[in-house]
Motif scaffolding. Structure first.
Motif, short mmCIF file in Angstrom:
data_model
loop_
_atom_site.label_atom_id
_atom_site.label_comp_id
_atom_site.label_asym_id
_atom_site.label_seq_id
_atom_site.Cartn_x
_atom_site.Cartn_y
_atom_site.Cartn_z
N HIS A 233 -0.14 0.25 -1.07
CA HIS A 233 -0.65 1.55 -0.63
C HIS A 233 -2.02 1.39 0.03
O HIS A 233 -2.26 1.92 1.12
N TYR A 234 -2.92 0.64 -0.60
CA TYR A 234 -4.24 0.39 0.00
C TYR A 234 -4.11 -0.25 1.37
O TYR A 234 -4.86 0.08 2.30
N THR A 236 -1.98 0.00 3.66
CA THR A 236 -1.52 0.82 4.78
C THR A 236 -2.68 1.23 5.69
O THR A 236 -2.47 1.53 6.86
N SER A 237 -3.90 1.23 5.17
CA SER A 237 -5.05 1.52 6.03
C SER A 237 -5.20 0.45 7.11
O SER A 237 -5.41 0.76 8.29
N PRO A 256 -5.36 5.57 3.39
CA PRO A 256 -4.01 5.04 3.16
C PRO A 256 -2.98 6.16 3.14
O PRO A 256 -3.31 7.33 2.90
#
Length: 333
Positions: A233-234, A236-237, A256
């Motif tokens: 998830h992190y 995705t930034s 994110p």
């Protein structure tokens, strides 16, 4: 176990300011220092709303003033954007302020778009073509002056700030080897020529007054969390950021998202995943396996890690978790 270092771009995260980004860089450096990382380098980029490290030497001074032992430096200064004298004075000043802690990593890319590069360099062709000569001039300005030498860097002369060559192609490998300089390869965003570049550098290395044998550092991205799902998830930034770069969309470092579905096209997904294939994303256990595979394949002398995570607290925690992974690998070895 090989030394681990941090590469930081002072990301200006969506919803935050440049001041907050620079404060976060200092906190990151302090955390890295406390957890035993070797270096904290900052990268020169211009005209990018998501990066606050354009005045790289200034930010290095900010980080140096808030730390005590960790090496500080550039990863890198884009030398064709500047005269060698200016860089010698800047890094000579940093060395005077923080003796024995300063590194000068050099690259030849513009670190920005062509219009901004034109505003920085004025003559783009001359800047790139004179890169080897400018390195030699810079070495001279940071070294012992000859008697009667007219051009002096003050501060700078006699500082002997270590110079590194940075690159993402075979050109930089050949040049670093010929000049006998330590070499850092940007496999965190240009993985395709990593193994060839490292091999060329080591095979063709010529000992110099500053370095007796080849020394290579490689870059990777990382996003660690307590579990794999949170780490992905992190990350995705960073994936969004690379999509934006390919679309020529300039914006702050994105928050994110729950899923990249609908954010990127199939072609963009393939390209971004290929570019970021060496990224260490996951829990401590997952990253330990990825790290072991990567280190065995490349056998670098050092590893430098970029932590592209939007939330500052999560970024600091990722640095701590990677330090735990390194310690675990060291104990296992």
């Amino acid at each position: 176990m090989i030394p681990f270092s941090i590469l930081d771009l002072s990301p200006i995260s969506e919803g935050h300011s440049a001041s907050e980004a620079l404060d976060a860089s200092l906190k990151l450096a302090q955390t890295a220092e406390a957890r035993g990382y070797n270096r904290f380098w900052l990268a020169e980029h211009h005209g990018m709303p998501g990066i606050a490290s354009a005045a790289t030497a200034v930010v290095i001074g900010h980080v140096g003033a808030g730390t005590k032992t960790i090496r500080i430096g550039s990863g890198g200064i884009m030398l064709p954007n500047h005269s060698p004298l200016v860089i010698a004075e800047q890094f000579g000043t940093l060395e005077a302020l923080f003796p024995g802690r300063v590194d000068l990593g050099l690259g030849r890319a513009p670190g920005t778009d062509m219009r901004t590069a034109q505003a920085l360099r004025r003559n783009l062709d001359a800047g790139a073509e004179s890169f080897p000569h400018d390195i030699l001039e810079l070495q001279k300005l940071l070294g012992e002056p000859d008697e009667g030498q007219a051009l002096l860097a003050v501060p700078g002369m006699r500082s002997h700030v270590p110079i590194w060559l940075l690159g993402s192609s075979l050109y930089s490998a050949h040049l670093a080897a010929a000049l006998g300089l330590p070499y850092a390869f940007a496999s965190h965003f240009a993985p395709d020529q990593l193994l060839d570049a490292v091999e060329i550098y080591r095979e063709r290395f010529q000992p110099s007054a500053t370095l007796e044998k080849p020394h290579v550092m490689v870059g990777v991205m990382a996003a660690l969390a307590e579990d794999d799902e949170t780490a992905r998830h992190y990350f995705t930034s960073a994936q969004q950021q690379f999509v934006n770069l390919r679309r020529n969309i300039r914006r702050a470092f994105p928050r994110p998202v729950d899923s990249m579905d609908g954010v990127w096209t199939d072609i963009e997904r393939v390209n971004v995943e290929h570019t970021l294939r060496y990224a260490l994303v996951g829990s401590r256990q997952t990253v330990a396996g990825k790290l072991d595979t990567f280190l065995k394949a490349v056998q670098p002398d050092e590893l430098i890690v970029s932590m592209p995570i939007h939330d500052v607290a999560a970024r600091l925690r990722s640095v701590e978790l990677l330090a735990d992974v390194r310690q675990g690998v060291q104990l296992a070895a």
